[in-house]
Design an enzyme around this catalytic site. Structure first.
Site, short mmCIF file in Angstrom:
data_model
loop_
_atom_site.label_atom_id
_atom_site.label_comp_id
_atom_site.label_asym_id
_atom_site.label_seq_id
_atom_site.Cartn_x
_atom_site.Cartn_y
_atom_site.Cartn_z
N GLU A 10 3.31 99.79 -91.87
CA GLU A 10 2.16 99.17 -91.19
C GLU A 10 2.28 99.59 -89.73
O GLU A 10 3.10 99.05 -88.99
CB GLU A 10 2.23 97.66 -91.39
CG GLU A 10 0.88 97.00 -91.33
CD GLU A 10 0.45 96.73 -89.92
OE1 GLU A 10 -0.27 97.59 -89.36
OE2 GLU A 10 0.83 95.70 -89.37
N CYS A 26 -2.05 95.21 -83.70
CA CYS A 26 -2.34 96.55 -84.23
C CYS A 26 -3.82 96.70 -84.61
O CYS A 26 -4.35 97.80 -84.59
CB CYS A 26 -1.44 96.86 -85.41
SG CYS A 26 -1.53 95.62 -86.70
P1 NAD Z 1 8.64 101.10 -80.10
O1 NAD Z 1 8.03 102.26 -80.78
O2 NAD Z 1 9.86 101.31 -79.28
O3 NAD Z 1 9.03 99.98 -81.16
C1 NAD Z 1 8.12 99.44 -82.08
C2 NAD Z 1 8.94 98.58 -83.06
O4 NAD Z 1 9.77 99.43 -83.82
C3 NAD Z 1 9.88 97.59 -82.37
O5 NAD Z 1 9.89 96.42 -83.14
C4 NAD Z 1 11.24 98.28 -82.42
O6 NAD Z 1 12.31 97.37 -82.48
C5 NAD Z 1 11.15 99.06 -83.70
N1 NAD Z 1 11.93 100.29 -83.71
C6 NAD Z 1 11.96 101.25 -82.76
N2 NAD Z 1 12.76 102.27 -83.14
C7 NAD Z 1 13.25 101.93 -84.38
C8 NAD Z 1 14.12 102.57 -85.31
N3 NAD Z 1 14.65 103.78 -85.07
N4 NAD Z 1 14.40 101.92 -86.47
C9 NAD Z 1 13.85 100.72 -86.74
N5 NAD Z 1 13.02 100.07 -85.90
C10 NAD Z 1 12.72 100.68 -84.75
O7 NAD Z 1 7.51 100.45 -79.23
P2 NAD Z 1 7.43 99.10 -78.42
O8 NAD Z 1 7.49 99.40 -76.96
O9 NAD Z 1 8.32 98.03 -78.95
O10 NAD Z 1 5.95 98.72 -78.80
C11 NAD Z 1 4.88 99.51 -78.37
C12 NAD Z 1 4.25 100.30 -79.47
O11 NAD Z 1 4.71 99.90 -80.75
C13 NAD Z 1 2.77 100.04 -79.46
O12 NAD Z 1 2.13 101.10 -78.82
C14 NAD Z 1 2.39 99.95 -80.90
O13 NAD Z 1 1.87 101.19 -81.34
C15 NAD Z 1 3.64 99.73 -81.66
N6 NAD Z 1 3.73 98.42 -82.30
C16 NAD Z 1 2.96 98.19 -83.37
C17 NAD Z 1 3.02 96.95 -83.99
C18 NAD Z 1 2.15 96.65 -85.16
O14 NAD Z 1 1.85 95.49 -85.40
N7 NAD Z 1 1.75 97.66 -85.95
C19 NAD Z 1 3.87 95.98 -83.49
C20 NAD Z 1 4.66 96.26 -82.39
C21 NAD Z 1 4.59 97.50 -81.79
#
Ligand code: NAD
Length: 477
Positions: free
Chosen positions: A250, A284
């Site tokens: 997702e 999202c």
């Molecule tokens: P990010 O890409 O660093 O992290 C997004 C999420 O993924 C976080 O919960 C993080 O802990 C997890 N994550 C990151 N790298 C991972 C890995 N290697 N293995 C497992 N989990 C991992 O971004 P961010 O700064 O936390 O959030 C910003 C971006 O993330 C937004 O632009 C958005 O696109 C996306 N996001 C989407 C949702 C959603 O509901 N689809 C929720 C949170 C963040």
């Protein structure tokens, strides 16, 4: 309101990491320390894997009726504890109490729905070609699950995966959000207190990349589910694919919004503004790329800007706050960069555009208009309280713009024409489209994207399927 030092939940026990390592949890409304969360290492993950593996068979063979009863008890506990949990969520995530409470109560409804749906995970009897042959499909729990959930909806993101896994008969290891660990821990506490056997639910926190790269390839894990950004989703889906494990993804979106000249403009403005600025836009399915038909565009923009300016931004501790801070400090430079890029390329900043004050991570509700299509905001998910508004003259143009990006999560449209609605529902390439209202994210309806927005759904009956495997039996005589 006190904030707990959050521990790991492994094999039915709350405990610190073996190494005693901890991470700091910050209050987004002040930027100061709120508490700590235990940081799992390999030994802790091994213990969680062992627990999830040992109990799997027993939970899989527990009758769906009993699983349902236990889960419904967890839902009742969640409802009873909703005020305290929502207060913790507001502290760690920043959202106003009413939104946190709404998310918590909706979590209980999700548990109830999956609990009941698990009783209907039917196989099939398939008519055979010979009279003495019986052909059956059997649906059974796929195995222990590794689930990774983000910080924007600390309860909702966990409860969808947890409920679908448990209702199907799977055990699960959840890697929860390090930024907002207390409310998901309280949710897991409801399941534990409701009588879920030790090991069925495990909750860990730590370094996301370290944990996913250990759990996903591990032979005990049979299913992966992730919610987060598209780049991370692609990485994890690739890893799951290498080990032939199904993955529900997702991911990010960039929801187009089409408002036609026959729409109820006042309704569109009020519903879309409420939806856009909910959770400070860190959603999202947040409406992002607005396209307004030229003849109603000035009217729409004026009203929308006024609405954005009327939103009371403040800490959850102020009951009047309608929008809280961003959950992470890193989002501030990201949003500032997007706005500068858009304005630098000719967009007009109609309101907002900057951080509020220097304490906490508050950001102004922001509206940009006449935004060139090549700017960052028109192509990357803003994940913040920013709207880009452009105009269009005819339906073809609007549909083409809606379908321009590789994302396909949510889309929205306002029109009074039923033939136009019919066309939109067929031609807009998104996992979900909501016309003349915002009707997404109910437990009983699909929730998921297509294209770069992900794989699979986290709502409705199909969400359960993702945790089941189908086996075929044919028997003669
Ligand atoms: P990010 O890409 O660093 O992290 C997004 C999420 O993924 C976080 O919960 C993080 O802990 C997890 N994550 C990151 N790298 C991972 C890995 N290697 N293995 C497992 N989990 C991992 O971004 P961010 O700064 O936390 O959030 C910003 C971006 O993330 C937004 O632009 C958005 O696109 C996306 N996001 C989407 C949702 C959603 O509901 N689809 C929720 C949170 C963040």
């Amino acid at each position: 309101m006190s904030y707990p030092d959050v521990e790991l939940f492994i094999a039915g026990e709350w405990r610190p990491a073996k190494s005693l390592a901890k991470l700091e949890v910050l209050n987004p409304a002040t930027g100061t320390a709120l508490g700590t969360v235990s940081r799992a290492g390999k030994e802790d993950l091994d213990a969680a894997l062992k627990a999830a593996e040992s109990i799997f068979d027993e939970w899989k063979h527990t009758s769906p009726m009993l699983r349902c009863q236990i889960m419904r008890r967890a839902a009742e506990l969640l409802r009873a504890r909703a005020d305290t949990i929502a207060e913790q969520m507001s502290l760690e995530q920043g959202k106003p109490f009413a939104q946190a409470k709404g998310e918590t109560s909706a979590g209980a409804d999700i548990i109830d729905w999956f609990a009941e749906e698990g009783r209907r995970a039917y196989g099939r009897v398939i008519p055979a070609r010979e009279p003495d042959v019986t052909q059956l499909t059997i649906k059974e729990a796929i195995g222990p699950v590794a689930a990774f959930t983000p910080w924007n909806f600390p309860i909702n993101q966990v409860v969808r995966k947890l409920s679908a896994a448990l209702a199907s008969g799977c055990s699960i290891i959840v890697k929860g959000p390090e930024e907002t660990p207390a409310s998901p821990a309280a949710l897991v506490g409801c399941f534990a207190d409701a009588g879920v056997p030790a090991g069925v639910v495990n909750l860990v926190y730590g370094d996301p990349a370290e944990i996913s790269s250990y759990l996903i390839p591990h032979p005990v894990i049979r299913k992966v589910s992730f919610t987060g950004s598209t780049p991370v989703g692609k990485l994890l889906a690739g890893l799951a694919g290498q080990h032939m494990k199904p993955a529900t993804m997702e991911l990010g979106g960039h929801a187009p919004v089409l408002v036609f000249d026959d729409a109820d403009v006042d309704d569109a403005v009020s519903v879309l503004a409420a939806s856009k600025f909910r959770n400070a836009g860190q959603v999202c399915v947040s409406p992002t790329r607005f396209m307004i038909q030229s003849s109603v565009s000035e009217q729409f923009i004026d009203k929308f800007v006024r609405k954005a300016e009327s939103i009371k931004v403040g800490p959850a501790s102020d009951a009047a706050s309608e929008m809280g801070p961003l959950a992470n400090e890193r989002r501030i430079p990201a949003l500032e960069h997007m706005i500068a890029d858009a304005v630098g390329q000719g967009a007009t900043l109609r309101t907002g555009g900057k951080r509020i004050g220097n304490e906490g991570w508050f950001f102004e509700p922001t509206v940009l208009t006449d935004v060139p299509v090549q700017t960052e905001i028109m192509n990357e998910e803003p994940f913040g309280p920013i709207v880009a508004i452009n105009t269009f003259s005819n339906d073809d143009e609007a549909i083409a713009e809606a379908n321009r990006l590789s994302f396909g999560l949510a889309a929205y449209a306002w029109t009074r024409s039923s033939s136009r609605s019919q066309r939109l529902q067929h031609e807009i390439q998104s996992g979900m489209i909501s016309i003349n209202h915002i009707g997404l994210s109910l437990p009983e309806v699909p929730f998921g994207g297509i294209g770069d927005s992900g794989i699979g759904t986290e709502g409705g009956a199909d969400a359960l399927e993702a945790y089941l495997q189908t086996r075929f039996v044919t028997r003669k005589g």
